[in-house]
Design a protein around this motif. Structure first.
Motif, PDB file in Angstrom:
ATOM      1  N   LYS A 138       0.833  -1.206   0.000  1.00 31.40           N
ATOM      2  CA  LYS A 138       0.000   0.000   0.000  1.00 31.40           C
ATOM      3  C   LYS A 138       0.869   1.258   0.000  1.00 31.40           C
ATOM      4  CE  LYS A 138      -3.943  -2.173   2.271  1.00 31.40           C
ATOM      5  NZ  LYS A 138      -4.694  -2.346   3.549  1.00 31.40           N
ATOM      6  N   ILE A 139       1.967   1.210   0.749  1.00 32.19           N
ATOM      7  CA  ILE A 139       2.894   2.347   0.770  1.00 32.19           C
ATOM      8  C   ILE A 139       3.501   2.552  -0.614  1.00 32.19           C
ATOM      9  CG2 ILE A 139       5.135   3.136   1.671  1.00 32.19           C
ATOM     10  CD1 ILE A 139       4.343   1.628   4.307  1.00 32.19           C
ATOM     11  N   MET A 140       3.878   1.451  -1.263  1.00 27.12           N
ATOM     12  CA  MET A 140       4.449   1.535  -2.608  1.00 27.12           C
ATOM     13  C   MET A 140       3.438   2.134  -3.581  1.00 27.12           C
ATOM     14  SD  MET A 140       5.930  -1.547  -4.998  1.00 27.12           S
ATOM     15  CE  MET A 140       4.306  -2.322  -5.065  1.00 27.12           C
ATOM     16  N   GLN A 141       2.195   1.727  -3.483  1.00 25.64           N
ATOM     17  CA  GLN A 141       1.150   2.254  -4.363  1.00 25.64           C
ATOM     18  C   GLN A 141       0.930   3.747  -4.128  1.00 25.64           C
ATOM     19  OE1 GLN A 141      -1.986  -0.441  -3.303  1.00 25.64           O
ATOM     20  NE2 GLN A 141      -1.389  -1.985  -4.837  1.00 25.64           N
ATOM     21  N   GLU A 142       0.993   4.163  -2.861  1.00 27.97           N
ATOM     22  CA  GLU A 142       0.856   5.579  -2.544  1.00 27.97           C
ATOM     23  C   GLU A 142       2.056   6.369  -3.070  1.00 27.97           C
ATOM     24  OE1 GLU A 142      -0.599   9.138  -1.287  1.00 27.97           O
ATOM     25  OE2 GLU A 142      -1.641   7.215  -1.429  1.00 27.97           O
ATOM     26  N   MET A 143       3.236   5.750  -3.023  1.00 29.32           N
ATOM     27  CA  MET A 143       4.440   6.371  -3.579  1.00 29.32           C
ATOM     28  C   MET A 143       4.273   6.565  -5.076  1.00 29.32           C
ATOM     29  SD  MET A 143       8.352   4.870  -3.809  1.00 29.32           S
ATOM     30  CE  MET A 143       8.007   3.723  -2.500  1.00 29.32           C
ATOM     31  N   GLU A 144       3.734   5.569  -5.745  1.00 27.29           N
ATOM     32  CA  GLU A 144       3.523   5.657  -7.196  1.00 27.29           C
ATOM     33  C   GLU A 144       2.495   6.736  -7.537  1.00 27.29           C
ATOM     34  OE1 GLU A 144       4.630   1.029  -8.400  1.00 27.29           O
ATOM     35  OE2 GLU A 144       2.552   1.569  -7.952  1.00 27.29           O
ATOM     36  N   ARG A 145       1.456   6.872  -6.706  1.00 32.34           N
ATOM     37  CA  ARG A 145       0.467   7.933  -6.934  1.00 32.34           C
ATOM     38  C   ARG A 145       1.128   9.308  -6.781  1.00 32.34           C
ATOM     39  NH1 ARG A 145      -3.296   4.217  -4.735  1.00 32.34           N
ATOM     40  NH2 ARG A 145      -2.780   4.765  -2.589  1.00 32.34           N
ATOM     41  N   ALA A 146       1.967   9.438  -5.761  1.00 34.58           N
ATOM     42  CA  ALA A 146       2.674  10.707  -5.546  1.00 34.58           C
ATOM     43  C   ALA A 146       3.581  11.010  -6.738  1.00 34.58           C
ATOM     44  CB  ALA A 146       3.490  10.649  -4.256  1.00 34.58           C
ATOM     45  N   GLY A 147       4.210   9.974  -7.275  1.00 36.57           N
ATOM     46  CA  GLY A 147       5.062  10.151  -8.447  1.00 36.57           C
ATOM     47  C   GLY A 147       4.275  10.606  -9.655  1.00 36.57           C
ATOM     48  N   ALA A 148       3.105   9.998  -9.858  1.00 35.00           N
ATOM     49  CA  ALA A 148       2.256  10.358 -11.000  1.00 35.00           C
ATOM     50  C   ALA A 148       1.737  11.790 -10.883  1.00 35.00           C
ATOM     51  CB  ALA A 148       1.085   9.382 -11.100  1.00 35.00           C
ATOM     52  N   GLN A 149       1.575  12.253  -9.640  1.00 38.38           N
ATOM     53  CA  GLN A 149       1.064  13.608  -9.395  1.00 38.38           C
ATOM     54  C   GLN A 149       2.179  14.632  -9.234  1.00 38.38           C
ATOM     55  OE1 GLN A 149      -1.351  12.931  -5.920  1.00 38.38           O
ATOM     56  NE2 GLN A 149      -2.812  11.656  -7.021  1.00 38.38           N
ATOM     57  N   ALA A 150       3.428  14.167  -9.384  1.00 40.61           N
ATOM     58  CA  ALA A 150       4.596  15.055  -9.219  1.00 40.61           C
ATOM     59  C   ALA A 150       4.613  15.712  -7.843  1.00 40.61           C
ATOM     60  CB  ALA A 150       4.642  16.107 -10.317  1.00 40.61           C
ATOM     61  N   ASP A 151       4.152  14.970  -6.841  1.00 48.70           N
ATOM     62  CA  ASP A 151       4.148  15.460  -5.453  1.00 48.70           C
ATOM     63  C   ASP A 151       5.449  15.013  -4.796  1.00 48.70           C
ATOM     64  OD1 ASP A 151       3.754  16.021  -2.767  1.00 48.70           O
ATOM     65  OD2 ASP A 151       1.669  15.362  -2.756  1.00 48.70           O
ATOM     66  N   ASN A 152       6.470  15.835  -4.918  1.00 49.25           N
ATOM     67  CA  ASN A 152       7.806  15.471  -4.482  1.00 49.25           C
ATOM     68  C   ASN A 152       7.874  15.158  -2.988  1.00 49.25           C
ATOM     69  OD1 ASN A 152      10.777  15.400  -5.390  1.00 49.25           O
ATOM     70  ND2 ASN A 152      10.851  16.677  -3.559  1.00 49.25           N
ATOM     71  N   GLU A 153       7.247  16.008  -2.192  1.00 54.33           N
ATOM     72  CA  GLU A 153       7.325  15.807  -0.740  1.00 54.33           C
ATOM     73  C   GLU A 153       6.649  14.506  -0.321  1.00 54.33           C
ATOM     74  OE1 GLU A 153       6.059  18.046   3.397  1.00 54.33           O
ATOM     75  OE2 GLU A 153       6.321  19.214   1.566  1.00 54.33           O
ATOM     76  N   ARG A 154       5.466  14.254  -0.850  1.00 54.14           N
ATOM     77  CA  ARG A 154       4.752  13.017  -0.517  1.00 54.14           C
ATOM     78  C   ARG A 154       5.526  11.804  -1.023  1.00 54.14           C
ATOM     79  NH1 ARG A 154       1.698  10.805   3.246  1.00 54.14           N
ATOM     80  NH2 ARG A 154       0.185   9.310   2.446  1.00 54.14           N
ATOM     81  N   TYR A 155       6.128  11.939  -2.199  1.00 54.22           N
ATOM     82  CA  TYR A 155       6.922  10.841  -2.742  1.00 54.22           C
ATOM     83  C   TYR A 155       8.059  10.480  -1.791  1.00 54.22           C
ATOM     84  CZ  TYR A 155      10.769   8.573  -5.050  1.00 54.22           C
ATOM     85  OH  TYR A 155      11.815   7.718  -5.315  1.00 54.22           O
ATOM     86  N   VAL A 156       8.806  11.472  -1.324  1.00 56.93           N
ATOM     87  CA  VAL A 156       9.946  11.200  -0.445  1.00 56.93           C
ATOM     88  C   VAL A 156       9.474  10.577   0.876  1.00 56.93           C
ATOM     89  CG1 VAL A 156      11.828  12.231   0.892  1.00 56.93           C
ATOM     90  CG2 VAL A 156      11.445  12.943  -1.467  1.00 56.93           C
TER      91      VAL A 156
END
Length: 221
Positions: free
Chosen positions: A116-134
């Motif tokens: 689930k964390i990985m999926q949320e990371m991928e969503r952050a990546g798709a949205q260009a949300d750098n802070e959430r991605y990190v």
């Protein structure tokens, strides 16, 4: 920095939030290598006491983003490629040990949480949300280490302050964060299969490729 400060919530900031503010100022270039950080001025700017500022500076000093110079004060540190290489070597040694032990201890519930964390990371990546991605990137690796069942390893890993280094490393790669997020799938698949050797190799490749990208970027600057 004053413009950014007005955007902060009008409430007493915790040291984590002060740390985040300083880190972001460094990564955005508002605070540059060699700039002095004065506790009293920063506390006044953010509307907080000096205590959370002092605590945030200690945390950032430990992670290598700032340095204390005797009799001179606190300064933003110039992060070199040697610093990054040293960090990734230490991180790699700890993470490979954690991966090895995680394969024998991880539960189905922990695997579901990491997925689930990985999926949320991928969503952050798709949205260009750098802070959430990190945040999700750090949490992904934290949870793998936690699943190792090795308390001493977990403490050593925590001391590495991976989140601060990830902010720096992500910036230095200059890569699309959607691409960076996708690179975690291989690690997760090897972990789900409990493939100890495959997971160790996946972790090693993951870190070595990042370092190579950073080194290439540093040559082109």
């Amino acid at each position: 920095m004053e413009t950014e400060a007005r955007k902060l919530p009008k409430r007493r900031l915790l040291h984590q939030e002060v740390s985040r503010y300083i880190r972001q100022a460094i990564l955005l270039g508002e605070l540059k290598p060699g700039d002095r950080i004065v506790e009293t001025k920063l506390a006044q700017l953010l509307g907080v006491s000096q205590a959370p500022v002092r605590e945030a500076i200690r945390e950032l000093e430990f992670s290598g983003l700032v340095e204390q110079k005797p009799y001179l004060g606190t300064y933003v540190k110039q992060i070199t490629m040697q610093d990054m290489q040293n960090f990734y070597r230490v991180r790699g040694a700890l993470e490979k040990l954690g991966a090895q032990q995680a394969c024998g201890h991880i539960t189905a519930e922990q695997l579901d949480e990491i997925e689930k964390i990985m999926q949320e990371m991928e969503r952050a990546g798709a949205q260009a949300d750098n802070e959430r991605y990190v945040q999700m990137d750090a949490l992904f690796h934290d949870k793998i280490i936690a699943s190792s069942g090795n308390d001493l390893l977990c403490k050593l890993w925590e001391q590495c302050n991976i989140k601060s280094w990830l902010f720096v490393g992500t910036a230095l790669t200059q890569c699309d964060i959607g691409f960076l997020a996708s690179r975690h799938r291989k690690i997760f698949e090897r972990l789900r299969e409990r493939d100890t050797q495959g997971l160790e190799l996946a972790v090693q490749d993951h870190l070595e490729q990042l370092l190579l990208i950073m080194l290439e970027n540093s040559k082109n600057r």
